[in-house]
Design a protein around this motif. Structure first.
Motif, PDB file in Angstrom:
ATOM      1  N   PRO A 141      16.804  39.555  87.941  1.00 29.90           N
ATOM      2  CA  PRO A 141      16.069  39.917  89.156  1.00 29.90           C
ATOM      3  C   PRO A 141      15.235  38.722  89.629  1.00 29.90           C
ATOM      4  N   ILE A 142      15.303  38.422  90.906  1.00 23.35           N
ATOM      5  CA  ILE A 142      14.665  37.210  91.431  1.00 23.35           C
ATOM      6  C   ILE A 142      13.201  37.122  91.020  1.00 23.35           C
ATOM      7  N   SER A 143      12.507  38.245  91.057  1.00 22.28           N
ATOM      8  CA  SER A 143      11.082  38.241  90.722  1.00 22.28           C
ATOM      9  C   SER A 143      10.814  37.880  89.271  1.00 22.28           C
ATOM     10  N   GLN A 144      11.848  37.960  88.411  1.00 26.56           N
ATOM     11  CA  GLN A 144      11.671  37.717  86.984  1.00 26.56           C
ATOM     12  C   GLN A 144      12.265  36.384  86.514  1.00 26.56           C
ATOM     13  N   VAL A 145      12.817  35.622  87.430  1.00 25.07           N
ATOM     14  CA  VAL A 145      13.507  34.390  87.042  1.00 25.07           C
ATOM     15  C   VAL A 145      12.566  33.413  86.352  1.00 25.07           C
ATOM     16  N   SER A 146      11.385  33.221  86.893  1.00 19.15           N
ATOM     17  CA  SER A 146      10.445  32.262  86.315  1.00 19.15           C
ATOM     18  C   SER A 146      10.065  32.660  84.891  1.00 19.15           C
ATOM     19  N   ALA A 147       9.725  33.927  84.692  1.00 19.16           N
ATOM     20  CA  ALA A 147       9.345  34.393  83.357  1.00 19.16           C
ATOM     21  C   ALA A 147      10.511  34.276  82.388  1.00 19.16           C
ATOM     22  N   PHE A 148      11.716  34.587  82.875  1.00 19.86           N
ATOM     23  CA  PHE A 148      12.898  34.466  82.013  1.00 19.86           C
ATOM     24  C   PHE A 148      13.070  33.039  81.533  1.00 19.86           C
ATOM     25  N   ILE A 149      13.023  32.070  82.459  1.00 21.61           N
ATOM     26  CA  ILE A 149      13.231  30.671  82.085  1.00 21.61           C
ATOM     27  C   ILE A 149      12.153  30.213  81.111  1.00 21.61           C
ATOM     28  N   GLU A 150      10.917  30.534  81.399  1.00 27.85           N
ATOM     29  CA  GLU A 150       9.810  30.096  80.535  1.00 27.85           C
ATOM     30  C   GLU A 150       9.951  30.675  79.126  1.00 27.85           C
ATOM     31  N   GLN A 151      10.194  31.966  79.033  1.00 26.93           N
ATOM     32  CA  GLN A 151      10.261  32.605  77.724  1.00 26.93           C
ATOM     33  C   GLN A 151      11.508  32.197  76.947  1.00 26.93           C
ATOM     34  N   THR A 152      12.640  32.110  77.636  1.00 24.28           N
ATOM     35  CA  THR A 152      13.881  31.767  76.946  1.00 24.28           C
ATOM     36  C   THR A 152      13.879  30.305  76.511  1.00 24.28           C
ATOM     37  N   ASN A 153      13.357  29.426  77.348  1.00 25.33           N
ATOM     38  CA  ASN A 153      13.213  28.026  76.938  1.00 25.33           C
ATOM     39  C   ASN A 153      12.396  27.918  75.650  1.00 25.33           C
ATOM     40  N   ALA A 154      11.293  28.675  75.604  1.00 26.97           N
ATOM     41  CA  ALA A 154      10.414  28.620  74.434  1.00 26.97           C
ATOM     42  C   ALA A 154      11.128  29.124  73.182  1.00 26.97           C
ATOM     43  N   LEU A 155      11.893  30.195  73.320  1.00 25.39           N
ATOM     44  CA  LEU A 155      12.627  30.739  72.183  1.00 25.39           C
ATOM     45  C   LEU A 155      13.659  29.738  71.651  1.00 25.39           C
ATOM     46  N   LEU A 156      14.354  29.076  72.567  1.00 29.38           N
ATOM     47  CA  LEU A 156      15.363  28.106  72.150  1.00 29.38           C
ATOM     48  C   LEU A 156      14.727  26.886  71.499  1.00 29.38           C
ATOM     49  N   GLN A 157      13.599  26.424  72.046  1.00 27.61           N
ATOM     50  CA  GLN A 157      12.927  25.267  71.459  1.00 27.61           C
ATOM     51  C   GLN A 157      12.387  25.579  70.069  1.00 27.61           C
ATOM     52  N   GLU A 158      11.949  26.804  69.888  1.00 28.61           N
ATOM     53  CA  GLU A 158      11.441  27.202  68.584  1.00 28.61           C
ATOM     54  C   GLU A 158      12.550  27.192  67.531  1.00 28.61           C
ATOM     55  N   ARG A 159      13.729  27.661  67.940  1.00 27.80           N
ATOM     56  CA  ARG A 159      14.839  27.751  66.987  1.00 27.80           C
ATOM     57  C   ARG A 159      15.640  26.455  66.912  1.00 27.80           C
ATOM     58  N   PHE A 160      15.790  25.765  68.041  1.00 26.53           N
ATOM     59  CA  PHE A 160      16.591  24.545  68.094  1.00 26.53           C
ATOM     60  C   PHE A 160      15.773  23.440  68.770  1.00 26.53           C
TER      61      PHE A 160
ATOM     62  N   MET B 278      22.976  30.848  69.601  1.00 29.36           N
ATOM     63  CA  MET B 278      22.271  30.535  70.834  1.00 29.36           C
ATOM     64  C   MET B 278      22.558  31.574  71.916  1.00 29.36           C
ATOM     65  N   ASN B 279      23.814  32.006  72.012  1.00 28.47           N
ATOM     66  CA  ASN B 279      24.162  33.043  72.975  1.00 28.47           C
ATOM     67  C   ASN B 279      23.367  34.317  72.723  1.00 28.47           C
ATOM     68  N   THR B 280      23.205  34.653  71.453  1.00 30.47           N
ATOM     69  CA  THR B 280      22.450  35.865  71.122  1.00 30.47           C
ATOM     70  C   THR B 280      21.025  35.769  71.628  1.00 30.47           C
ATOM     71  N   ILE B 281      20.399  34.619  71.433  1.00 31.20           N
ATOM     72  CA  ILE B 281      19.025  34.434  71.917  1.00 31.20           C
ATOM     73  C   ILE B 281      18.970  34.571  73.432  1.00 31.20           C
ATOM     74  N   VAL B 282      19.881  33.901  74.115  1.00 31.92           N
ATOM     75  CA  VAL B 282      19.862  33.907  75.585  1.00 31.92           C
ATOM     76  C   VAL B 282      20.196  35.287  76.132  1.00 31.92           C
ATOM     77  N   TYR B 283      21.258  35.895  75.625  1.00 30.97           N
ATOM     78  CA  TYR B 283      21.692  37.176  76.178  1.00 30.97           C
ATOM     79  C   TYR B 283      20.733  38.318  75.806  1.00 30.97           C
ATOM     80  N   ASP B 284      20.106  38.241  74.639  1.00 31.50           N
ATOM     81  CA  ASP B 284      19.074  39.228  74.321  1.00 31.50           C
ATOM     82  C   ASP B 284      17.916  39.112  75.302  1.00 31.50           C
TER      83      ASP B 284
END
Length: 472
Positions: free
Chosen positions: A350-369, A406-412
């Motif tokens: 959803p357009i209104s959630q794009v910013s939060a998605f990118i911020e949170q998912t980036n953080a999750l990926l950086q934490e793991r990888f 990585m897909n699991t993190i992103v798709y979750d």
């Protein structure tokens, strides 16, 4: 007689390929999937396609339909058994009719998208579906995956641009639904059923598509913004200012532009890449004149700069400058290839959630990888992101082995934001096995019922979208 010999009887010996002649059609565009085939056939028309399907039904042989082979999910690549027939549509490349009073164009499935755009332009019309691969992708493939492209914000996806279809069914029957009607409530909408089905329910052989008035003026601008929150706000501001004239709204990270600059030096980039972390490429189509478009662009973008939601802007003054700006956007996938194989995610949020998605998912990926590179761009106007991940510098070896985790993190994360794991590239082979984890169970059950009803022997593109073992 064997199936191979029967196919030669139907389409001609020179149009049934095997061995080295078939090799170019057995690997997908990204080089991720390579399969085997009993034969590659090139029918000349819908009747020959129907004959081929009936033969394959008789021999219970899988059929994989392939257009321009530009797909990114392995949807047009055969499996490894070597028992499939790959059916090419590239000989079905005729423009059947153009009706400027009804604003429609009827084309065969093997028509290159750019050819359709040019034919529309020659009669003063616009066919707005536009993709980076438009010089090689076919309309059949575009419809099979319900392609989106850069002008979705104004004109919608391929499904929205289609009025009628001609389809060969799994039994080899020809459904002629090529009516150019904008209203037809005579039962189930079969057109929408086949669009986006990736050749698993029927083979699209022709389509009647919508045309639109050709704009009198097109203006393009590249806007520098501070973050994705600002991009979402800019979208609202520009929608208010431009209304339906806003046709394109593309979000691009500075990393993407830097990749283009480094790896594709012939692409013109008219600014300092590190000037801003994010950019938005916009386009408006005006049906008055160039002066009106100029005044409107300068007013609306000027107001956005005064409000502080846009940091800076480059407004194209010529057609060439506009093409140069779009060339940057269209070059990103090719720059990615030069960077190295990445892990790609074609998602919708959803357009209104794009910013939060990118911020949170980036953080999750950086934490793991730690150190992974975020290659983010896409059609923000409809919430479609190409959320891709590259290897940390110097750690490319074995990076693709991390794809499953990585897909699991992103798709979750996509699921938490009520998004979709596939926005415009389809499911194909790439996402088939994970679709049940993210698709509503009732929706998935209905899909299985439809597949069983329309393709009871599961010969149409097996192993794509829905696993064959899930059907029975």
């Amino acid at each position: 007689m064997s199936l191979f010999e029967d196919l030669q009887q139907v389409v001609g010996e020179e149009f049934v390929l095997s061995g080295e002649e078939a090799t170019p059609f057995l690997t997908d565009w990204r080089g991720r999937f390579t399969g085997k085939a009993l034969a590659v056939v090139r029918p000349a028309n819908v009747e020959e396609i129907a004959d081929v399907v009936r033969l394959c039904q008789q021999y219970v042989t899988p059929i994989v339909t392939q257009g321009g082979n530009t797909g990114l999910c392995g949807g047009a690549t055969p499996g490894n058994k070597g028992d499939a027939v790959v059916l090419l549509t590239n000989r079905l490349n005729n423009i059947i009719a153009i009706d400027t009073d009804n604003d429609t164009i009827t084309v065969e499935a093997g028509c290159i998208l750019q050819t359709i755009q040019t034919a529309a332009e020659e009669v003063g019309r616009l066919f707005p579906l536009s993709l980076a691969s438009e010089g090689s992708c076919t309309i059949g493939g575009n419809l099979a995956t319900n392609a989106g492209g850069t002008q979705v914000v104004r004109y919608g996806n391929a499904r929205d641009l289609t009025l009628g279809l001609q389809v060969v069914t799994a039994e080899g029957e020809i459904w002629n639904g090529l009516k150019g009607l904008r209203k037809d409530n005579t039962g189930y909408d079969l057109r929408d059923l086949f669009i986006g089905s990736e050749g698993t329910l029927g083979i699209i052989t022709a389509a009647t598509l919508k045309l639109f008035p050709k704009p009198q003026a097109i203006r393009t601008a590249l806007l520098a913004i501070k973050d994705v929150d600002a991009a979402v706000h800019v979208l609202s501001v520009l929608k208010q200012g431009f209304g339906s004239l806003l046709t394109g709204f593309e979000l691009i990270s500075s990393f993407c532009i830097e990749s283009v600059r480094q790896h594709l030096p012939t692409v013109k980039i008219p600014f300092e890449v590190n000037k801003s972390p994010w950019y938005v490429l916009i386009e408006i189509s005006d049906h008055e004149d160039q002066d009106h478009a100029n005044q409107l662009v300068e007013k609306v973008i000027g107001n956005a700069i005064e409000q502080g939601v846009v940091q800076d802007a480059i407004i194209a003054q010529t057609v060439q400058q506009s093409n140069d700006l779009w060339h940057i956007r269209e070059s990103i996938p090719f720059a990615e290839i030069k960077v190295g194989k990445g892990i790609k995610h074609d998602i919708a949020i959803p357009i209104s959630q794009v910013s939060a998605f990118i911020e949170q998912t980036n953080a999750l990926l950086q934490e793991r990888f730690p150190g992974v590179q975020h290659i983010v761009f896409g059609h923000l106007g409809d919430g479609n992101l190409h959320y891709n991940v590259g290897a940390p510098d110097g750690q490319e070896e074995g990076f693709l082995d991390l794809q499953k985790e990585m897909n699991t993190i992103v798709y979750d994360s996509v699921a938490r934001f009520d998004g979709s794991i596939s926005a415009e590239h389809g499911i194909g082979q790439l996402k088939k096995d994970i679709l049940p984890d993210y698709k509503d169970e009732i929706g998935l059950a209905l899909m299985r019922k439809i597949k069983r009803a329309l393709d009871p022997n599961a010969i149409l593109n097996p192993g794509k979208v829905i696993s064959s073992v899930e059907l029975y």
